[in-house]
Design an enzyme around this catalytic site. Structure first.
Site, PDB file in Angstrom:
ATOM      1  CB  SER A 115      -1.973 -42.704  25.790  1.00 14.79           C
ATOM      2  OG  SER A 115      -3.235 -43.308  25.338  1.00 14.79           O
ATOM      3  CE1 TYR A 139      -3.878 -38.075  24.567  1.00 16.16           C
ATOM      4  CE2 TYR A 139      -4.738 -40.260  23.966  1.00 16.16           C
ATOM      5  CZ  TYR A 139      -4.348 -39.582  24.915  1.00 16.16           C
ATOM      6  OH  TYR A 139      -4.222 -39.643  25.966  1.00 16.16           O
ATOM      7  CE  LYS A 143      -0.580 -37.844  26.155  1.00 16.24           C
ATOM      8  NZ  LYS A 143      -0.321 -37.181  27.496  1.00 16.24           N
TER       9      LYS A 143
END
Ligand code: UDP
Length: 321
Positions: A115, A139, A143
């Protein structure tokens, strides 16, 4: 070639499954339906109902598989701030379990959904794969941790891996069995929210005081079908012992107001909106440098913002009928 698609009942994963099947790949799906939807499970795929954290389910999903496209993850930035443990567990531990199961079975090919959140607040745009990675939420950090994991595993265990760092994925795919579209609950993404706006429940534009031409945030939107094309190209470019990181976007930016205008064209009426406060954690401008996707994968996006908005609009209308 049989491909395991983790998260194959989600928005992006389900479109990937359909497109892979249409192109002659055999597909197994691993999804626990926690955020995916059973109605998005493609009829032609083998479906394993289980989580990445259940080793037995992962083992069974890997049966007869040659390569993995790993979409399965928790992906809400706000939730990751409130419940980081879920993100470290599913995204990082889940990937560890998957890689260990792959190693046991001698499966050495993986394409991973990374991402743009790994970069955090960029110092300059466009963002290249060499830009600093400083995620601003768990988050993005989870990743990034998996990207590091893949780099080291590729070297140590001769895996061929590619991490694709998505910018803003949008649009919908019309498969043979119907539209595969975004259906998050709650829905936080701009394009579905623009299309749902009514005069009673107008779109909230998060800030109109940004340092951009029209004062709203700029993002780089990529159509889900273009995105999946890049995954299939990546599958064919995996090199044992190598981990590549590649940005996926359209390579230019659209402001929130430009998205609202594109939606008004698609819908044929004005979109009601109000200006509200900035959303915490939003950077002003995110634009991908996609030259590596072009040179390494031979990929270029072919669908513009209008196509993303129009496809989403058509899919929402059909799905809600
Ligand atoms: N946005 C907005 N109203 C909404 C949802 C999003 O103004 O209801 C803005 C958001 O501030 C950002 C852009 O639209 O600038 C894209 O947001 P989205 O949540 O779709 O993706 P993100 O960039 O956060 O991954």
């Amino acid at each position: 070639m049989r491909v395991l698609v983790t998260g194959g009942a989600g928005y992006i994963g389900s479109a990937a499954v359909s497109i892979l099947l249409e192109r002659g790949y055999e597909v197994t799906i691993l999804d626990d339906l926690s955020t995916g939807h059973s109605e998005l499970v493609a009829p032609g795929a083998k479906f394993v109902d289980g989580s990445l954290l259940q080793k037995a389910a992962v083992d069974s999903a890997l049966d007869g598989v040659d390569a993995v496209i790993h979409f399965g993850a928790k992906s809400l930035v706000g939730e990751s701030v409130l419940k980081p443990e879920i993100y470290w567990n599913t995204n990082v531990n889940g990937t560890r379990i998957l890689l260990e199961a792959m190693r046991e079975k001698g499966i050495k090919k993986i394409v991973f959904s990374s991402s743009a959140a790994t970069y955090g607040e960029p110092k300059s745009v466009p963002i290249t794969e060499d830009s600093e990675t400083k995620p601003t939420n768990p988050y993005g950090a989870s990743k990034l941790a998996v990207d590091y994991m893949l780099t080291s595993e590729a070297i140590a265990h001769e895996i061929g891996a590619i991490s694709l760092r998505y910018f803003n994925v949008a649009g919908a795919y019309k498969s043979k069995s119907g539209w595969l579209t975004e259906n998050h609950n709650p829905e936080t993404h701009l394009i579905p929210n623009v299309l749902k706006a009514t005069s009673d429940n107008p779109l909230k534009i998060f800030g109109a005081d940004w340092p951009t031409a029209d004062k709203t945030c700029i993002r780089d939107y990529v159509h889900v079908v273009d995105l999946i094309d890049a995954h299939i190209m990546a599958l064919e470019k995996l090199v044992p012992g190598k981990h590549e990181i590649i940005n996926l976007g359209c390579g230019s930016g659209y402001s929130v107001k430009q998205v609202v205008d594109a939606a008004a064209t698609a819908v044929g009426r004005e979109i009601p909106f109000v200006i509200s406060d900035r959303r915490p954690g939003d950077p002003a401008v995110l634009i991908a440098d996609i030259s590596k996707a072009k040179s390494y994968l031979g990929w270029s996006p072919t669908r513009d913002l209008q196509a993303m908005v129009s496809d989403t609009w058509e899919s929402i209308n059909v799905t809600n009928r």
